[in-house]
Design a protein around this motif. Structure first.
Motif, PDB file in Angstrom:
ATOM      1  N   TRP A  64       0.817  -1.216   0.000  1.00 55.92           N
ATOM      2  CA  TRP A  64       0.000   0.000   0.000  1.00 55.92           C
ATOM      3  C   TRP A  64       0.847   1.260   0.000  1.00 55.92           C
ATOM      4  O   TRP A  64       0.443   2.281  -0.546  1.00 55.92           O
ATOM      5  N   ARG A  65       2.016   1.187   0.601  1.00 54.09           N
ATOM      6  CA  ARG A  65       2.913   2.343   0.570  1.00 54.09           C
ATOM      7  C   ARG A  65       3.382   2.618  -0.867  1.00 54.09           C
ATOM      8  O   ARG A  65       3.454   3.769  -1.297  1.00 54.09           O
ATOM      9  N   LEU A  68       0.540   4.091  -2.873  1.00 51.99           N
ATOM     10  CA  LEU A  68       0.390   5.508  -2.537  1.00 51.99           C
ATOM     11  C   LEU A  68       1.466   6.354  -3.223  1.00 51.99           C
ATOM     12  O   LEU A  68       1.174   7.439  -3.747  1.00 51.99           O
ATOM     13  N   LEU A  69       2.690   5.855  -3.245  1.00 51.76           N
ATOM     14  CA  LEU A  69       3.760   6.574  -3.942  1.00 51.76           C
ATOM     15  C   LEU A  69       3.476   6.688  -5.438  1.00 51.76           C
ATOM     16  O   LEU A  69       3.726   7.736  -6.045  1.00 51.76           O
ATOM     17  N   LEU A  71       0.503   6.746  -6.875  1.00 52.57           N
ATOM     18  CA  LEU A  71      -0.575   7.722  -7.039  1.00 52.57           C
ATOM     19  C   LEU A  71      -0.063   9.150  -6.860  1.00 52.57           C
ATOM     20  O   LEU A  71      -0.429  10.042  -7.632  1.00 52.57           O
ATOM     21  N   LEU A  72       0.786   9.372  -5.869  1.00 51.51           N
ATOM     22  CA  LEU A  72       1.347  10.701  -5.670  1.00 51.51           C
ATOM     23  C   LEU A  72       2.210  11.119  -6.852  1.00 51.51           C
ATOM     24  O   LEU A  72       2.187  12.278  -7.279  1.00 51.51           O
TER      25      LEU A  72
END
Length: 122
Positions: A64-65, A68-69, A71-72
């Motif tokens: 998930w990290r 998230l990276l 997506l950012l």
């Protein structure tokens, strides 16, 4: 070699390919606008693929990290490339020699003038 390892190697290979294409594009393309296109598009795909390969490799702990990276990076990379392109456009006095069609010339008033209200809202 398991299917799991083949997926990781495939994603890492795709990411590396796009990063190499981006590096070659930055070195070989003729002007700042096409170089930024290579840097913005190819590196976004390359880094996303490499982060996805790392997410699959590390499993649930880091999955998930990494998502998230990704997506950012997908949100911030195009904004950064657009900002750099606008800055290059505004500071390049010889842009008429390299641009065949200048869409931004109509959207911006001449330097030192205040646009009329009719110019702001077409």
């Amino acid at each position: 070699m398991t299917v799991f390892e083949m997926i990781i190697i495939g994603l890492a290979t795709v990411g590396t390919f796009f990063m190499v294409v981006s590096a070659v594009g930055i070195v070989r393309l003729p002007d700042v606008y096409t170089r930024m296109h290579a840097a913005g598009k190819a590196t976004t795909l390359g880094i996303s693929s490499l982060l996805l390969a790392a997410a699959v490799y590390f499993g649930q702990d880091e999955f998930w990290r990494m998502i998230l990276l990704i997506l950012l990076f997908l949100v911030t990379a195009p904004i950064a490339a657009t900002s750099m392109a606008r800055a290059a456009y505004r500071t390049d006095p010889e842009r008429g020699k390299t641009l065949n069609y200048d869409e931004m010339a109509r959207a911006e008033p001449p330097a030192g003038t205040i646009p009329e209200e009719a110019d702001l809202y077409p």
